[in-house]
Design an enzyme around this catalytic site. Structure first.
Site, PDB file in Angstrom:
ATOM      1  N   ASN A  11       0.878  -1.179   0.000  1.00  0.00           N
ATOM      2  CA  ASN A  11       0.000   0.000   0.000  1.00  0.00           C
ATOM      3  C   ASN A  11       0.910   1.222   0.000  1.00  0.00           C
ATOM      4  O   ASN A  11       1.501   1.552   1.025  1.00  0.00           O
ATOM      5  CB  ASN A  11      -0.899  -0.017   1.246  1.00  0.00           C
ATOM      6  N   TRP A  12       0.988   1.852  -1.161  1.00  0.00           N
ATOM      7  CA  TRP A  12       1.930   2.981  -1.293  1.00  0.00           C
ATOM      8  C   TRP A  12       1.423   4.227  -0.579  1.00  0.00           C
ATOM      9  O   TRP A  12       2.172   5.188  -0.402  1.00  0.00           O
ATOM     10  CB  TRP A  12       2.164   3.298  -2.771  1.00  0.00           C
ATOM     11  N   LYS A  13       0.163   4.236  -0.208  1.00  0.00           N
ATOM     12  CA  LYS A  13      -0.450   5.437   0.395  1.00  0.00           C
ATOM     13  C   LYS A  13      -0.169   6.644  -0.513  1.00  0.00           C
ATOM     14  O   LYS A  13      -0.089   6.473  -1.725  1.00  0.00           O
ATOM     15  CB  LYS A  13       0.056   5.632   1.833  1.00  0.00           C
ATOM     16  N   HIS A  95      -9.471   1.310   4.974  1.00  0.00           N
ATOM     17  CA  HIS A  95      -8.204   1.497   5.680  1.00  0.00           C
ATOM     18  C   HIS A  95      -8.431   2.405   6.883  1.00  0.00           C
ATOM     19  O   HIS A  95      -9.219   3.343   6.815  1.00  0.00           O
ATOM     20  CB  HIS A  95      -7.154   2.102   4.741  1.00  0.00           C
ATOM     21  N   GLU A  97      -6.828   4.746   8.020  1.00  0.00           N
ATOM     22  CA  GLU A  97      -6.608   6.178   7.766  1.00  0.00           C
ATOM     23  C   GLU A  97      -7.859   6.807   7.157  1.00  0.00           C
ATOM     24  O   GLU A  97      -8.189   7.959   7.438  1.00  0.00           O
ATOM     25  CB  GLU A  97      -5.378   6.351   6.860  1.00  0.00           C
ATOM     26  N   GLU A 166      -5.390  -4.835  10.509  1.00  0.00           N
ATOM     27  CA  GLU A 166      -4.353  -3.834  10.727  1.00  0.00           C
ATOM     28  C   GLU A 166      -4.618  -3.103  12.038  1.00  0.00           C
ATOM     29  O   GLU A 166      -5.410  -2.142  12.070  1.00  0.00           O
ATOM     30  CB  GLU A 166      -4.345  -2.807   9.585  1.00  0.00           C
ATOM     31  N   GLY A 172       2.669   2.249  10.842  1.00  0.00           N
ATOM     32  CA  GLY A 172       3.639   3.331  10.712  1.00  0.00           C
ATOM     33  C   GLY A 172       4.361   3.664  12.008  1.00  0.00           C
ATOM     34  O   GLY A 172       5.052   4.673  12.096  1.00  0.00           O
ATOM     35  N   SER A 210       3.457  -2.218  10.307  1.00  0.00           N
ATOM     36  CA  SER A 210       4.904  -2.323  10.516  1.00  0.00           C
ATOM     37  C   SER A 210       5.482  -3.686  10.130  1.00  0.00           C
ATOM     38  O   SER A 210       6.379  -4.195  10.797  1.00  0.00           O
ATOM     39  CB  SER A 210       5.269  -1.959  11.961  1.00  0.00           C
ATOM     40  N   GLY A 231       2.933  -1.140   4.293  1.00  0.00           N
ATOM     41  CA  GLY A 231       3.000   0.286   4.001  1.00  0.00           C
ATOM     42  C   GLY A 231       4.422   0.722   3.710  1.00  0.00           C
ATOM     43  O   GLY A 231       4.941   0.546   2.607  1.00  0.00           O
TER      44      GLY A 231
HETATM   45  P1  13P Z   1       3.101   0.349   7.720  1.00  0.00           P
HETATM   46  O1  13P Z   1       3.591  -0.939   7.106  1.00  0.00           O
HETATM   47  O2  13P Z   1       3.871   1.538   7.242  1.00  0.00           O
HETATM   48  O3  13P Z   1       2.985   0.255   9.196  1.00  0.00           O
HETATM   49  O4  13P Z   1       1.616   0.580   7.150  1.00  0.00           O
HETATM   50  C1  13P Z   1       0.705  -0.449   7.255  1.00  0.00           C
HETATM   51  C2  13P Z   1      -0.503  -0.092   6.476  1.00  0.00           C
HETATM   52  O5  13P Z   1      -1.245   0.796   6.849  1.00  0.00           O
HETATM   53  C3  13P Z   1      -0.763  -0.821   5.227  1.00  0.00           C
HETATM   54  O6  13P Z   1      -2.036  -0.567   4.749  1.00  0.00           O
END
Ligand code: 13P
Length: 248
Positions: A11-13, A95, A97, A166, A172, A210, A231
Site C-alpha cells: 500500500n503505497w499510500k 483502511h 486512515e 491492521e 507506521g 509495521s 505500508g
Molecule cells: P506500515 O507498514 O507503514 O505500518 O503501514 C501499514 C498499512 O497501513 C498498510 O495498509
C-alpha cells in the site's frame, strides 16, 4: 494444514512520483519469479502507468479506495467501473486512515466492498482496533463489528473478499503486533467468516502494521495469517521483495 497461497500487497499510500514509481516497479519486477502472489496499490493518478508496467508480469495492482457509488455527481470519487476499465485487480477499502481521517463508517466500507465486487475487483477490507480499544479489551468486539457490516452487506459473496487485520497502533509506528496477538485476531475473524460462508477456510486474511523483512516470516508462519498488507516497507523494492520472499 491450509493450502492458501500467500498474498503480499504493498500500500503505497500518498507516496511516489513518476521516477520513484518506475524505479520501484522495476526493482520488484527484476526480482521475479515469486512463489507468493504480489500486488501494489498505487495512488489513482499512477494506476494506468502501473497497469502498463505490470502487464503480464504476474504482479497485480490495485487502488487504495473506491467509491460506493456507480456513477454520478460525486466530485473527487473514482468508481469501480473506471478502475475495471484499466484491469484493476484489488481495491483497499476501509483502511484505518480513511475511517479516521475521512469519517468512513462500517456501512460505507461495506458498500465500497460491494461496489468493487460488482465490477470483479477484489476488495481488501481493512479492520483493526486503536490502542485505546485494545487497552480497554475491545479488540475482538471492534473487529467483529467492522467485519459484520461487510458480511451482512455482501451476503453470499463474502467468500470473495480479502480481509486485512491492521491494528491501528501498529501502523507506521514500528510497533508490530506479536505473531501471537495477530494470530489470535485472525482466528476470531476466520471463525466469524466461517459462520457466514462455506469458503472461509480458503479466504485470505492479511496482517498489516509495521511489517518489515525481519518480522514478515514469523508473522506469516501463523496458521491464519495468509500474507501481509505493507505500508512503509513497500516503498523500497529490496524490502518489499524480501517480504514477498519471506512468505514462501
Ligand atoms: P506500515 O507498514 O507503514 O505500518 O503501514 C501499514 C498499512 O497501513 C498498510 O495498509
Amino acid at each position: 494444514m491450509t493450502t492458501r497461497d500467500k498474498l503480499i500487497v504493498g500500500n503505497w499510500k500518498m507516496h511516489g512520483n513518476h521516477a520513484a514509481n518506475a524505479d520501484l516497479l522495476q526493482g520488484i519486477l527484476a526480482a521475479r519469479p515469486f512463489v507468493a502472489q504480489a500486488a501494489v496499490c498505487v495512488p489513482f493518478p499512477y494506476l494506468s502507468e502501473a497497469a502498463v508496467a505490470l502487464a503480464n508480469s504476474g504482479v497485480n495492482w490495485g487502488a487504495q479506495d473506491v467509491s460506493a457509488h456507480e456513477q454520478g455527481a460525486y466530485t473527487g470519487e473514482v468508481s469501480a467501473a473506471m478502475l475495471h476499465e484499466f484491469g484493476c485487480r484489488y481495491a483497499i477499502v476501509g483502511h484505518s486512515e480513511r475511517r479516521a481521517l475521512h469519517g468512513e463508517s462500517d456501512q460505507l466500507v461495506a458498500d465500497k466492498a460491494k461496489a468493487a465486487l460488482a465490477r470483479g475487483i477484489t476488495p481488501i477490507v481493512c479492520v483493526g482496533e486503536t490502542l485505546a480499544q485494545r487497552d480497554a479489551g475491545e479488540t475482538e468486539a471492534v473487529v467483529k463489528r467492522q467485519l459484520s457490516a461487510v458480511i451482512h452487506t455482501l451476503a453470499h459473496c463474502i467468500g470473495e473478499i480479502v480481509v486485512a487485520y491492521e491494528p491501528v497502533w501498529a501502523i507506521g509506528t514500528g510497533r508490530t503486533a506479536t505473531p501471537e496477538q495477530a494470530q489470535a485476531v485472525h482466528a476470531v475473524l476466520r471463525a466469524q467468516l466461517a459462520a457466514a460462508s462455506a469458503h472461509a477456510s480458503s479466504m485470505k486474511l492479511l496482517y498489516g502494521g509495521s511489517v518489515k523483512p525481519d518480522n514478515a516470516a514469523t508473522l506469516m508462519s501463523q496458521p491464519d495469517i495468509d500474507g501481509a498488507l505493507v505500508g512503509g516497507a513497500a516503498l523500497k523494492a529490496a524490502d518489499f521483495v524480501a517480504i514477498i520472499r519471506a512468505a514462501a
